[in-house]
Structure formats: C-alpha cells, structure tokens
Design a protein around this motif. Sequence first.
Motif, PDB file in Angstrom:
ATOM      1  N   LEU A  54       8.784 -14.610  10.417  1.00  0.00           N
ATOM      2  CA  LEU A  54       8.278 -12.588  10.430  1.00  0.00           C
ATOM      3  C   LEU A  54       8.328 -12.225   8.952  1.00  0.00           C
ATOM      4  CD1 LEU A  54       7.340 -10.301  11.727  1.00  0.00           C
ATOM      5  CD2 LEU A  54       9.007  -9.359  12.418  1.00  0.00           C
ATOM      6  N   ARG A  55       9.462 -12.260   7.892  1.00  0.00           N
ATOM      7  CA  ARG A  55       9.960 -11.468   6.473  1.00  0.00           C
ATOM      8  C   ARG A  55       8.920 -12.321   5.751  1.00  0.00           C
ATOM      9  NH1 ARG A  55      15.082 -13.526   5.140  1.00  0.00           N
ATOM     10  NH2 ARG A  55      15.840 -12.014   3.429  1.00  0.00           N
ATOM     11  N   ASN A  56       8.731 -13.968   5.148  1.00  0.00           N
ATOM     12  CA  ASN A  56       7.811 -14.329   4.641  1.00  0.00           C
ATOM     13  C   ASN A  56       6.827 -13.865   5.241  1.00  0.00           C
ATOM     14  OD1 ASN A  56       7.908 -16.311   2.998  1.00  0.00           O
ATOM     15  ND2 ASN A  56       6.255 -17.606   4.688  1.00  0.00           N
ATOM     16  N   LYS A  57       6.265 -13.752   6.053  1.00  0.00           N
ATOM     17  CA  LYS A  57       4.362 -13.006   6.610  1.00  0.00           C
ATOM     18  C   LYS A  57       4.718 -11.479   5.496  1.00  0.00           C
ATOM     19  CE  LYS A  57       3.705 -15.046  10.588  1.00  0.00           C
ATOM     20  NZ  LYS A  57       3.885 -14.954  12.087  1.00  0.00           N
ATOM     21  N   ALA A  58       5.823 -11.254   6.459  1.00  0.00           N
ATOM     22  CA  ALA A  58       6.212  -9.766   4.892  1.00  0.00           C
ATOM     23  C   ALA A  58       5.707  -9.698   4.282  1.00  0.00           C
ATOM     24  CB  ALA A  58       6.798  -8.340   5.965  1.00  0.00           C
ATOM     25  N   LYS A  59       6.542 -10.396   3.753  1.00  0.00           N
ATOM     26  CA  LYS A  59       6.202 -10.501   1.393  1.00  0.00           C
ATOM     27  C   LYS A  59       5.352 -11.128   1.502  1.00  0.00           C
ATOM     28  CE  LYS A  59       7.485 -14.785  -0.202  1.00  0.00           C
ATOM     29  NZ  LYS A  59       8.534 -15.598  -0.572  1.00  0.00           N
ATOM     30  N   GLU A  60       4.220 -11.751   2.288  1.00  0.00           N
ATOM     31  CA  GLU A  60       3.271 -12.583   1.527  1.00  0.00           C
ATOM     32  C   GLU A  60       2.377 -11.259   1.612  1.00  0.00           C
ATOM     33  OE1 GLU A  60       2.584 -15.809   4.037  1.00  0.00           O
ATOM     34  OE2 GLU A  60       3.496 -16.701   2.888  1.00  0.00           O
ATOM     35  N   LEU A  61       2.431 -10.826   2.279  1.00  0.00           N
ATOM     36  CA  LEU A  61       1.208  -9.890   2.935  1.00  0.00           C
ATOM     37  C   LEU A  61       0.505  -8.100   1.923  1.00  0.00           C
ATOM     38  CD1 LEU A  61       1.410  -7.106   4.954  1.00  0.00           C
ATOM     39  CD2 LEU A  61       1.811  -8.036   6.565  1.00  0.00           C
ATOM     40  N   LYS A  62       1.927  -8.233   1.570  1.00  0.00           N
ATOM     41  CA  LYS A  62       3.390  -7.130   0.780  1.00  0.00           C
ATOM     42  C   LYS A  62       2.465  -7.467  -0.788  1.00  0.00           C
ATOM     43  CE  LYS A  62       4.693  -3.262   0.759  1.00  0.00           C
ATOM     44  NZ  LYS A  62       3.703  -1.762  -0.045  1.00  0.00           N
ATOM     45  N   GLN A  63       2.709  -8.328  -1.382  1.00  0.00           N
ATOM     46  CA  GLN A  63       2.208  -9.474  -2.264  1.00  0.00           C
ATOM     47  C   GLN A  63       0.686  -8.768  -2.405  1.00  0.00           C
ATOM     48  OE1 GLN A  63       4.577 -12.835  -3.555  1.00  0.00           O
ATOM     49  NE2 GLN A  63       6.117 -11.864  -3.591  1.00  0.00           N
ATOM     50  N   LYS A  64       0.478  -9.751  -1.335  1.00  0.00           N
ATOM     51  CA  LYS A  64      -1.015  -9.682  -0.792  1.00  0.00           C
ATOM     52  C   LYS A  64      -2.034  -8.933  -1.386  1.00  0.00           C
ATOM     53  CE  LYS A  64      -3.513  -8.765   2.876  1.00  0.00           C
ATOM     54  NZ  LYS A  64      -3.868  -8.562   4.206  1.00  0.00           N
ATOM     55  N   ASN A  65      -1.452  -7.426  -0.911  1.00  0.00           N
ATOM     56  CA  ASN A  65      -1.980  -6.161  -1.444  1.00  0.00           C
ATOM     57  C   ASN A  65      -1.334  -5.367  -2.396  1.00  0.00           C
ATOM     58  OD1 ASN A  65      -2.788  -4.767   1.239  1.00  0.00           O
ATOM     59  ND2 ASN A  65      -1.386  -5.800   2.318  1.00  0.00           N
ATOM     60  N   LEU A  66      -0.812  -6.152  -2.836  1.00  0.00           N
ATOM     61  CA  LEU A  66      -0.162  -5.709  -4.076  1.00  0.00           C
ATOM     62  C   LEU A  66      -0.848  -5.891  -5.214  1.00  0.00           C
ATOM     63  CD1 LEU A  66       3.760  -5.202  -4.686  1.00  0.00           C
ATOM     64  CD2 LEU A  66       1.979  -3.291  -4.705  1.00  0.00           C
ATOM     65  N   ARG A  67      -1.409  -7.434  -4.909  1.00  0.00           N
ATOM     66  CA  ARG A  67      -2.937  -8.177  -6.085  1.00  0.00           C
ATOM     67  C   ARG A  67      -3.784  -6.908  -6.253  1.00  0.00           C
ATOM     68  NH1 ARG A  67       0.012 -12.898  -3.966  1.00  0.00           N
ATOM     69  NH2 ARG A  67      -1.402 -13.303  -2.218  1.00  0.00           N
ATOM     70  N   LYS A  68      -3.672  -7.003  -4.871  1.00  0.00           N
ATOM     71  CA  LYS A  68      -5.859  -5.834  -4.674  1.00  0.00           C
ATOM     72  C   LYS A  68      -5.529  -4.542  -4.687  1.00  0.00           C
ATOM     73  CE  LYS A  68      -7.697  -6.791  -1.129  1.00  0.00           C
ATOM     74  NZ  LYS A  68      -8.610  -7.765   0.264  1.00  0.00           N
ATOM     75  N   LEU A  69      -4.534  -4.107  -5.312  1.00  0.00           N
ATOM     76  CA  LEU A  69      -3.989  -2.240  -4.742  1.00  0.00           C
ATOM     77  C   LEU A  69      -4.269  -1.624  -5.486  1.00  0.00           C
ATOM     78  CD1 LEU A  69      -2.062  -0.209  -4.108  1.00  0.00           C
ATOM     79  CD2 LEU A  69      -0.993  -0.216  -6.160  1.00  0.00           C
ATOM     80  N   ASP A  70      -5.589  -2.127  -6.267  1.00  0.00           N
ATOM     81  CA  ASP A  70      -6.544  -1.218  -7.196  1.00  0.00           C
ATOM     82  C   ASP A  70      -8.069  -0.967  -6.135  1.00  0.00           C
ATOM     83  OD1 ASP A  70      -7.602  -3.942  -7.291  1.00  0.00           O
ATOM     84  OD2 ASP A  70      -8.545  -3.545  -9.064  1.00  0.00           O
ATOM     85  N   LYS A  71      -8.283  -2.102  -5.725  1.00  0.00           N
ATOM     86  CA  LYS A  71      -9.431  -2.060  -4.643  1.00  0.00           C
ATOM     87  C   LYS A  71      -8.917  -0.973  -3.371  1.00  0.00           C
ATOM     88  CE  LYS A  71     -11.739  -5.795  -5.976  1.00  0.00           C
ATOM     89  NZ  LYS A  71     -11.953  -7.419  -5.700  1.00  0.00           N
ATOM     90  N   ASN A  72      -7.448  -1.712  -3.334  1.00  0.00           N
ATOM     91  CA  ASN A  72      -7.041  -0.503  -1.622  1.00  0.00           C
ATOM     92  C   ASN A  72      -7.076   1.236  -1.580  1.00  0.00           C
ATOM     93  OD1 ASN A  72      -6.774  -3.256  -0.612  1.00  0.00           O
ATOM     94  ND2 ASN A  72      -4.237  -3.167  -0.277  1.00  0.00           N
ATOM     95  N   LEU A  73      -6.821   0.896  -3.200  1.00  0.00           N
ATOM     96  CA  LEU A  73      -6.702   2.734  -3.325  1.00  0.00           C
ATOM     97  C   LEU A  73      -7.625   2.928  -3.624  1.00  0.00           C
ATOM     98  CD1 LEU A  73      -3.800   2.280  -5.952  1.00  0.00           C
ATOM     99  CD2 LEU A  73      -3.650   3.651  -3.997  1.00  0.00           C
TER     100      LEU A  73
END
Length: 483
Positions: A54-73
């Motif tokens: 579960l921790r590994n999944k959380a790490k991956e999704l957080k990094q995924k969201n940071l990589r596309k943070l400009d679009k998410n914002l």
Amino acid sequence: MYAKNEQIKEQYHQAVKIGLNDEQLRTNLLNAMDTLRGNRKKLIQNRYTDWNDLRNKAKELKQKNLRKLDKNLELFEQNATRNGIQVHWANDGNEANQIIYEIMLRKGIQKVLKGKSMASEEIHFNKFLESKGFQAIETDLGELILQLLGEIPVHIVVPAIHKNRYEIGELFHKKLEAQLESEPEKLNAIARKHLRKEFEGFKMGLSGVNFAIANEGAIWLIENEGNGRMSTTAPDIHVAICGIEKVVESFEDASILDSLLATSAVGAPITCYNNIITSPRKEGEKDGPIEMHIVLLDNNRSNMLKDEYYYRAMSCIRCGSCLNHCPVYDKIGGHAYLSTYPGPIGEVITPQLFGINTCSPMLDLCSLCGRCSEVCPVEIPLAELIRDLRSERVGQGRKTIVGNDGSTQNQSEIAQMKNFTSAATSPIKWRVGISLVGRLGFLGRYVAPYLPLVKHWVRYREFPTIQGGLHAKVANMQGVIYE
C-alpha cells in the motif's frame, strides 16, 4: 554572512538546550510518542495484509500526481470555478495573507475562526492579522492551547502534544478563568464552552486542505473534533489555504492516501470527520457558506518541484509519523527546530521553503538512523535527503536550494575536513595520527571545549575515554580506536 550564520547557529543551540533541560517536556513527549508508535504498530499488524504494498502504491501515485501537477492545478481551478468556488493564486506567504485580508476588508470582517491549518502557520497568518488590528481565533483544541500560551505548534498533527493534562488545566484556570481541572473530559468541556461563544454569529471561517481533487474541483478535509466542520459550514464565508502539492487527480488517489494518513498519524483506522466540500451553499440547502475561496499557495514549492531529486519531499501527506519515530525529536521537542515544520520532514522541506541560509543548523538535528525513511507512508527517503542537504550547506550537491548564497559555508570547517581527507587517504599520516591519539588522547577531555567543531560536539556529549598503552598499540595495528 558568516557572522549571521554563527548567530543563527547560536539560536539553535539555545533552543536545543532549553528542550534538553525541560524534563517535563521530555517526559510528556516520550509518553505521547510511545502511545502513537504503539497504536500505529498494532493497527498495521491487525488491519493490513500488505502494508508495504500500500505504501508503494501511495508513493507511485503521489509521484504521478507531482509529475502532472501543472495540469492538475489548471483542471482543479477550472472545475472549482465551475462549482462556484473562487480560486486565488499566491506566490508566497505575503500574497496569501494579503488575499485573505482583502476579502475581510471587502466584507467588513475583523475576526476569523480557524480550523487546524499548518499552511496558515507556514505563512504566519495569525501574526499578520494581528499586525492589521484583526483577530484570528483558533478552534482546534491543541491550537487553542498554543494560542493561549503564545507558542507555535510543536507537532504537525498534535500541536500541543508537549503539554500534559495538568498543565492544560492550569492554563485554562489562568487564561479562561475556569475551575481547575485535570480530567480530559472536563478540559474538553471547558474548551467547548469557551469556543461556543466565539462560534455564535461569526462570519468567516478558515481551514487548511488535506486533499484537493482536480477532477471534481472539490476539497477533502479530515479532523477529529468537529471544530473544522463548524469553521467551514457555519460561516457566510469559508476560505481554505491549500499548498499546491495537495492537489491530486481523483478521489481514488485521495482515498489511498487517506487510508494511510490516519493510521500513520495516530494509529486510528479513520478520523471522526471526513468533510468533502464541492461548492458554496446551493439554492435550497440549509447550511454551508454563501461564499467560498481557495488560496493555492506556492511558497517555493514550484522550485522544489523543479529538482529531480528533492521534489520527492513534496509527496508528504503531513501524517507526522517521522516525528513520532525520531529519537532526536522526542528529546528536544518541535520548538527546538525554530520552524513551522519540525522533525525529519521539517529538516527536508524547511530549507527548501524558506531558504537554507535561514535554517541550516536544523540539519544537525538528525542522527541519520533512518527510522523516518522506514515509517514514511509514501516512502520519502528522508534520511538520505537530510544527508544530501548537508552537502548543499557546505557548497556541494546540486546547488539548487533556495538561499544557497554561501553564508552557510564555514571556511574553517571546510579547511579542517580537507586536512582530515588528506590524513585519512595517506597510510603514513593515518598511522602517525592514530599513534598520537593513543598517546595524547587523554588531553582531549581538557582542550575539546576550545577546539573548532569539537567544542560544539562536546557541548551535548561526554568526551570518550581513549585508552593508551598496549591496548592503543594493538588498536593502531588494526586501525581501530578502542573506547
């Protein structure tokens, strides 16, 4: 610049000394940390079949969201605006404070009631309002205690964890003129009675944000006391301060992070209140704010995101687990870090938010034991990042940290480390040096308080006993110093 850095160092030394000499503080922290660690360990063992997965999944999704943070914002602003929420962008703390201040001026409001918000602590919102003649009133129990004490939070989740119930009872007796009590239920009742008066007729509430959902233009707040819900539901105007890293793409992403947050923070499966806010009050609804604002706060987060290495610190979900497991934090307390964010995560993000030239001594408040990295629910390599930030401090590393202006570099320290490198890489110099230590090492106990570098080390530690004679000769042959 060197003189200024020495002054900052001395401030940290004094803060550490105060923490170490406060036996009550250390007792309170030790008891609290033991409880939090025990609760977390028990819950993980009994509830989760594969916690590390579960921790590994959380790490991956957080990094995924940071990589596309400009679009998410951009998507969050678009959807939140469509929902009727007014979105503001703040480059730094001054802009964020000014945005909220101007809203208060337009609406003729002089008092704002706050739910718990570390972002507001980061921008020193209370002090800013006070300078304008306005008032910010804390409604979270821990934050209320700190406001009465005139202190900043000591922990990012449980801000007044350094005070026991007897100290709180005396504080309420003195500041709120309440009957002297020590039972938690009675102390809560005193705080509730006091705050209910403030909740009557207030016009503006302020909160933080745990997760902001880009696909929905919504925010997700979690808490245990109900005061946060009052601050967001009862007033005419609700303002939320949101660090830009809190924006994730979907509710599914936020749900995974939420399942880790309460467990890591206090060892509970879920918080008492989960508030998902999608808009101001709609026609026909009986509660909720008439007007809603969200302030998206950068404050050097974009600069953190640019670095391909240090950006991982932005994965933090503010659970405080690294503080709970830190052997340094529970000895000196959060105030010794002289920062909004204490503990291991504070050592990583504070230099990047406020400049390494303003807080470099806090990087010494770490033994590099690695506990923080082991327990972080999103697997931030905190100990590794702290070590590398130390290299930034002395002029090495990536040299991308805010405030890396050379003022943290001690030329005497650099020269001594070069001398040590020269000795450690020369067999002859090393053997001679070890021999001298064996013969004359006992003198170190007397001269250590006057030697550069060493004097800071022995300020809080006993000088080791170095054996000479035959033991030293054997040690020299083996390349080992026996103590």
